[in-house]
Design a protein around this motif. Structure first.
Motif, mmCIF file in Angstrom:
data_model
loop_
_atom_site.group_PDB
_atom_site.id
_atom_site.type_symbol
_atom_site.label_atom_id
_atom_site.label_comp_id
_atom_site.label_asym_id
_atom_site.label_seq_id
_atom_site.Cartn_x
_atom_site.Cartn_y
_atom_site.Cartn_z
ATOM 1 N N THR A 72 15.874 -31.616 -74.039
ATOM 2 C CA THR A 72 16.140 -31.242 -75.427
ATOM 3 C C THR A 72 17.388 -30.367 -75.484
ATOM 4 O O THR A 72 17.910 -29.933 -74.456
ATOM 5 C CB THR A 72 14.956 -30.472 -76.017
ATOM 6 N N ALA A 73 17.825 -30.077 -76.693
ATOM 7 C CA ALA A 73 18.962 -29.178 -76.854
ATOM 8 C C ALA A 73 18.608 -27.778 -76.365
ATOM 9 O O ALA A 73 19.444 -27.061 -75.797
ATOM 10 C CB ALA A 73 19.398 -29.132 -78.316
ATOM 11 N N GLN A 74 17.351 -27.388 -76.557
ATOM 12 C CA GLN A 74 16.915 -26.049 -76.146
ATOM 13 C C GLN A 74 16.747 -25.968 -74.624
ATOM 14 O O GLN A 74 16.994 -24.915 -74.019
ATOM 15 C CB GLN A 74 15.595 -25.679 -76.819
ATOM 16 N N LYS A 75 16.336 -27.072 -74.029
ATOM 17 C CA LYS A 75 16.123 -27.077 -72.575
ATOM 18 C C LYS A 75 16.575 -28.426 -72.020
ATOM 19 O O LYS A 75 15.792 -29.373 -71.924
ATOM 20 C CB LYS A 75 14.657 -26.822 -72.248
ATOM 21 N N LEU A 89 22.643 -37.148 -64.594
ATOM 22 C CA LEU A 89 22.405 -37.335 -66.023
ATOM 23 C C LEU A 89 21.971 -36.010 -66.651
ATOM 24 O O LEU A 89 21.098 -35.325 -66.116
ATOM 25 C CB LEU A 89 21.305 -38.381 -66.250
ATOM 26 N N VAL A 90 22.585 -35.680 -67.761
ATOM 27 C CA VAL A 90 22.185 -34.497 -68.531
ATOM 28 C C VAL A 90 21.716 -34.991 -69.887
ATOM 29 O O VAL A 90 22.499 -35.542 -70.663
ATOM 30 C CB VAL A 90 23.357 -33.502 -68.688
ATOM 31 N N ASN A 91 20.424 -34.848 -70.140
ATOM 32 C CA ASN A 91 19.818 -35.436 -71.352
ATOM 33 C C ASN A 91 20.226 -36.899 -71.508
ATOM 34 O O ASN A 91 20.484 -37.387 -72.608
ATOM 35 C CB ASN A 91 20.190 -34.634 -72.603
ATOM 36 N N GLY A 92 20.291 -37.592 -70.390
ATOM 37 C CA GLY A 92 20.606 -39.015 -70.402
ATOM 38 C C GLY A 92 22.076 -39.343 -70.395
ATOM 39 O O GLY A 92 22.440 -40.524 -70.252
ATOM 40 N N ARG A 93 22.952 -38.335 -70.517
ATOM 41 C CA ARG A 93 24.395 -38.570 -70.498
ATOM 42 C C ARG A 93 24.915 -38.446 -69.067
ATOM 43 O O ARG A 93 24.653 -37.455 -68.383
ATOM 44 C CB ARG A 93 25.111 -37.557 -71.412
ATOM 45 N N LYS A 94 25.681 -39.441 -68.641
ATOM 46 C CA LYS A 94 26.151 -39.467 -67.261
ATOM 47 C C LYS A 94 27.369 -38.570 -67.081
ATOM 48 O O LYS A 94 28.348 -38.664 -67.824
ATOM 49 C CB LYS A 94 26.498 -40.901 -66.851
ATOM 50 N N TYR A 95 27.290 -37.711 -66.072
ATOM 51 C CA TYR A 95 28.403 -36.814 -65.755
ATOM 52 C C TYR A 95 29.417 -37.539 -64.885
ATOM 53 O O TYR A 95 29.060 -38.186 -63.903
ATOM 54 C CB TYR A 95 27.877 -35.582 -65.023
ATOM 55 N N GLY A 96 30.704 -37.408 -65.250
ATOM 56 C CA GLY A 96 31.760 -38.045 -64.488
ATOM 57 C C GLY A 96 32.891 -37.100 -64.175
ATOM 58 O O GLY A 96 33.982 -37.543 -63.843
ATOM 59 N N GLY A 97 32.629 -35.796 -64.266
ATOM 60 C CA GLY A 97 33.680 -34.812 -64.026
ATOM 61 C C GLY A 97 33.787 -34.388 -62.584
ATOM 62 O O GLY A 97 33.273 -35.042 -61.672
ATOM 63 N N SER A 98 34.440 -33.272 -62.360
ATOM 64 C CA SER A 98 34.715 -32.776 -61.019
ATOM 65 C C SER A 98 33.431 -32.501 -60.244
ATOM 66 O O SER A 98 32.447 -31.980 -60.792
ATOM 67 C CB SER A 98 35.539 -31.489 -61.096
ATOM 68 N N LEU A 99 33.455 -32.853 -58.957
ATOM 69 C CA LEU A 99 32.332 -32.539 -58.072
ATOM 70 C C LEU A 99 32.550 -31.230 -57.338
ATOM 71 O O LEU A 99 31.655 -30.771 -56.615
ATOM 72 C CB LEU A 99 32.140 -33.667 -57.043
ATOM 73 N N THR A 100 33.722 -30.626 -57.519
ATOM 74 C CA THR A 100 34.060 -29.428 -56.752
ATOM 75 C C THR A 100 34.362 -28.210 -57.633
ATOM 76 O O THR A 100 34.736 -27.162 -57.101
ATOM 77 C CB THR A 100 35.274 -29.703 -55.855
#
Length: 306
Positions: free
Chosen positions: A108-111, A261-272
């Motif tokens: 959720t937005a809260q958690k 995945l954050v709330n179902g959104r795939k992260y594609g940014g920096s790993l470092t």
């Protein structure tokens, strides 16, 4: 000249004896052939039965279903939550063999919910964990986010035949089964001692030592690791991740690791850079656009083509 009686009897006796010997020889040969025929037929029957027995054993073993999955991983992952000070694992029943996973609640937005699909042989997974382990532990313990870890075993071909990916994922599953509250520390330790690709990786004894050092010192964990108790489940869970839609998201499957995945959104940014990931989590929770951080060109280990 008429032959004498003694001489004729002698010839007749010799002739009769020769005939008798020939008859006996023929009968003996016939008996030998019958015996050999019976023995040959019997041997063929025994051989066929032996082959049938071996085939039946192989088939019966192939039909034995994979064992059930570990406790607390009904979703194929271990869900970790916090109460403000400590981290604990959500408890679930052990999934039946080949059962469909039961998705954990959506974030959720809260958690927000952070879900990570990883392979302990994957170097980019190691980068992500090394970069973000501390802030993830802080977020989870404070109750700000939930974290779900899905260990996969698709890089077995990168460990010189030792199947390290499967064995290390099994080790995590063993901890989830017997000492789940130590799982996050074990996850961190597995990456802290991550072997390089195309090496044999840690032995089972070394995995036991590693998880004990991370706090999972229940003897049942060690026995589970050395026994490969969840190897079959790891294989099944890996295939599900590589072929099935990922719960609570629009992702059709895992195409590489780490998949975060954050709330179902795939992260594609920096790993470092931990600040980039923190920004992504914040923007997802607030509903803001994540274009800048979700397309940062992060590297990942590609999943094998089915």
């Amino acid at each position: 000249m008429t032959p004498s009686a003694g001489t004729g009897d002698t010839k007749r006796e010799r002739r009769d004896a020769a005939r008798e010997k020939a008859r006996a020889t023929r009968e003996a040969e016939a008996r030998r052939r019958r015996r050999n025929r019976v023995l040959t037929q019997g041997g063929l029957v025994v051989g066929v039965l032996a082959v049938i027995g071996v085939i039946a054993l192989v088939v019966s073993r192939s039909l034995v279903p994979a064992g059930p999955g570990p406790l607390n991983m009904a979703s194929d992952g271990l869900l970790l939550t916090g109460d403000g000070t400590t981290i604990s694992a959500a408890t679930t029943d052990a999934p039946a063999a080949d059962a469909d996973p039961v998705a954990s609640p959506a974030g959720t937005a809260q958690k927000p919910s952070i879900v990570v699909y990883l392979d302990y042989m994957c170097p980019f997974c190691g980068q992500f964990d090394t970069t973000n382990a501390e802030q993830l532990e802080t977020w989870v313990s404070q109750g700000d986010v939930d974290l779900e870890i899905h260990p996969l075993g698709f890089l077995d071909n990168a460990s010189l035949g030792t199947k390290y990916s499967t064995r290390s994922a099994n080790a995590f599953a063993c901890v989830a089964e017997h000492q789940p509250d130590a799982a996050l520390d074990v996850n961190t330790a597995l990456f802290a001692q991550q072997p390089a690709e195309n090496t044999s990786g840690l032995t089972d004894a070394e995995l036991v030592s590693l998880v004990e050092g991370a706090g999972a010192d229940d003897p049942a964990v060690a026995a589970c690791i050395t026994g490969g108790d969840f190897d079959d489940w790891v294989a099944a869970a890996t295939q599900r991740a590589l072929n099935d839609p990922l719960p609570n998201s629009d992702e059709p499957k895992v195409t590489g690791t780490p998949t975060v995945l954050v709330n179902g959104r795939k992260y594609g940014g920096s790993l470092t850079d931990p600040t980039v990931f923190a920004q992504f989590v914040s923007e997802v929770a607030s509903g803001a656009s994540t274009d800048d951080t979700s397309s940062g060109g992060a590297e990942s280990t590609p999943a094998p083509t089915p």
